[in-house]
Scaffold this motif. Sequence first.
Motif, PDB file in Angstrom:
ATOM      1  N   GLU A 116       1.083  -1.289   0.112  1.00  4.89           N
ATOM      2  CA  GLU A 116       0.022  -0.091   0.046  1.00  4.89           C
ATOM      3  C   GLU A 116       1.000   1.116   0.108  1.00  4.89           C
ATOM      4  O   GLU A 116       1.612   1.425   0.788  1.00  4.89           O
ATOM      5  CB  GLU A 116      -1.011   0.046   1.228  1.00  4.89           C
ATOM      6  N   LEU A 117       0.645   2.101  -1.000  1.00  4.86           N
ATOM      7  CA  LEU A 117       1.596   3.227  -1.384  1.00  4.86           C
ATOM      8  C   LEU A 117       1.397   4.282  -0.148  1.00  4.86           C
ATOM      9  O   LEU A 117       0.142   4.756   0.154  1.00  4.86           O
ATOM     10  CB  LEU A 117       1.318   3.786  -2.355  1.00  4.86           C
ATOM     11  N   LEU A 118       2.309   4.733   0.461  1.00  6.83           N
ATOM     12  CA  LEU A 118       2.027   5.894   1.697  1.00  6.83           C
ATOM     13  C   LEU A 118       1.831   7.054   0.826  1.00  6.83           C
ATOM     14  O   LEU A 118       2.856   7.543  -0.117  1.00  6.83           O
ATOM     15  CB  LEU A 118       3.496   5.845   2.374  1.00  6.83           C
ATOM     16  N   GLN A 119       1.142   7.816   1.185  1.00 13.45           N
ATOM     17  CA  GLN A 119       0.562   9.143   0.546  1.00 13.45           C
ATOM     18  C   GLN A 119       1.513  10.063   1.311  1.00 13.45           C
ATOM     19  O   GLN A 119       1.484  10.468   2.454  1.00 13.45           O
ATOM     20  CB  GLN A 119      -0.784   9.557   1.202  1.00 13.45           C
ATOM     21  N   VAL A 120       2.309  10.853   0.469  1.00 18.54           N
ATOM     22  CA  VAL A 120       3.464  11.646   1.014  1.00 18.54           C
ATOM     23  C   VAL A 120       3.045  13.180   0.792  1.00 18.54           C
ATOM     24  O   VAL A 120       2.364  13.587  -0.182  1.00 18.54           O
ATOM     25  CB  VAL A 120       4.691  11.666   0.113  1.00 18.54           C
ATOM     26  N   ARG A 121       3.176  13.847   2.069  1.00 22.80           N
ATOM     27  CA  ARG A 121       2.834  15.344   2.081  1.00 22.80           C
ATOM     28  C   ARG A 121       4.061  16.097   1.901  1.00 22.80           C
ATOM     29  O   ARG A 121       4.880  15.897   3.150  1.00 22.80           O
ATOM     30  CB  ARG A 121       2.239  15.365   3.254  1.00 22.80           C
ATOM     31  N   GLU A 122       4.430  16.646   0.733  1.00 24.46           N
ATOM     32  CA  GLU A 122       5.638  17.473   0.554  1.00 24.46           C
ATOM     33  C   GLU A 122       5.650  18.857   1.110  1.00 24.46           C
ATOM     34  O   GLU A 122       4.732  19.554   0.917  1.00 24.46           O
ATOM     35  CB  GLU A 122       6.019  17.303  -0.938  1.00 24.46           C
ATOM     36  N   GLY A 138       9.574  15.182   1.342  1.00 23.85           N
ATOM     37  CA  GLY A 138       8.467  14.177   1.913  1.00 23.85           C
ATOM     38  C   GLY A 138       8.751  13.702   3.387  1.00 23.85           C
ATOM     39  O   GLY A 138       7.874  13.246   3.925  1.00 23.85           O
TER      40      GLY A 138
END
Length: 307
Positions: A229-235, A264
């Motif tokens: 499950e891909l981690l949703q990155v907040r840049e 990130g």
Amino acid sequence: MSSFQDLRIVDNFYQTSLFFPMPTVIISTLCEDGMTNLGPYSLVQPYYVAGKDYYAMLLCCRNSSNTAQNILRNGKCAINFIDDKPKTFKEAVKLSWPGDTPAEKMAKCKYKLEKSLIEKETGEVRPLILTDAPQVIECTWIRELDGADGDRAGQLDGYEGPYRDFNGITSKFGAHFILRVDKILMKKKYRDAIINGVKARDFPPLPIDYGYRDSKNFWYHRRSGMRAELLQVREASLDSVQYAADRADDKIKFTDEALMTILGVPRVFLSLVLKGCVEWARENNVDLITEEHMKIINDKRSKEKQK
């Protein structure tokens, strides 16, 4: 109205009052006569994972068990992970009967054993390890924590207090052991996967168990297909990271390209990450950290890849 119902909490709540997924490991310890004893356990987990000069695991067990008594006596053990084949798990269950002496258990044991890698390298006598284990953690009990160096083997009918808070004899019949990780051993295919990048097919087939239930069975399930499950990155913005980087050190600086690699990183960890980069730069006589430097810093396995 709640969609849940209350369930009374009773002893051994993790298997009597919950469906609690756990690993299945075989812990090998050294008896007084030098024989290796094997015991299956599930209440084992990482304890110190970062921020100290060593790493540690935590084992929770009955203090009268052969495993606990041996750790109290000499402090050495190995955490052997087993595969999820039915015959392998059946052998683990056979070893779980309380009260059997090490000689009685080991006479019927079908697991193949070999010398510890630490023993091969140093000559220090250690428990044997499982030849077919996908991975093994060789450990030493940190008996000085929580004043547990005063705890001794020999009490098989329960220990009287006062008890330790988190290490050693923690109740009349219970014990917790903080185990320093001395060495992690791994079969080549799994070691290569960790070093070179893990794919779904690379995970070892480790069982997940749910403990002893209905006074009859140990329940476990085998590995099925792995899912990522891909981690949703907040840049963050480059300016905000640059602001933090400028305050990390007055001499060591970062290029914009270097800082782009950590946009990130969550804000709460940014200072720690920058500090680690600065420490690496000092150790390597670097005044300006570039994108290439960041690749080296971020790759925790770079040393192994250079071999």
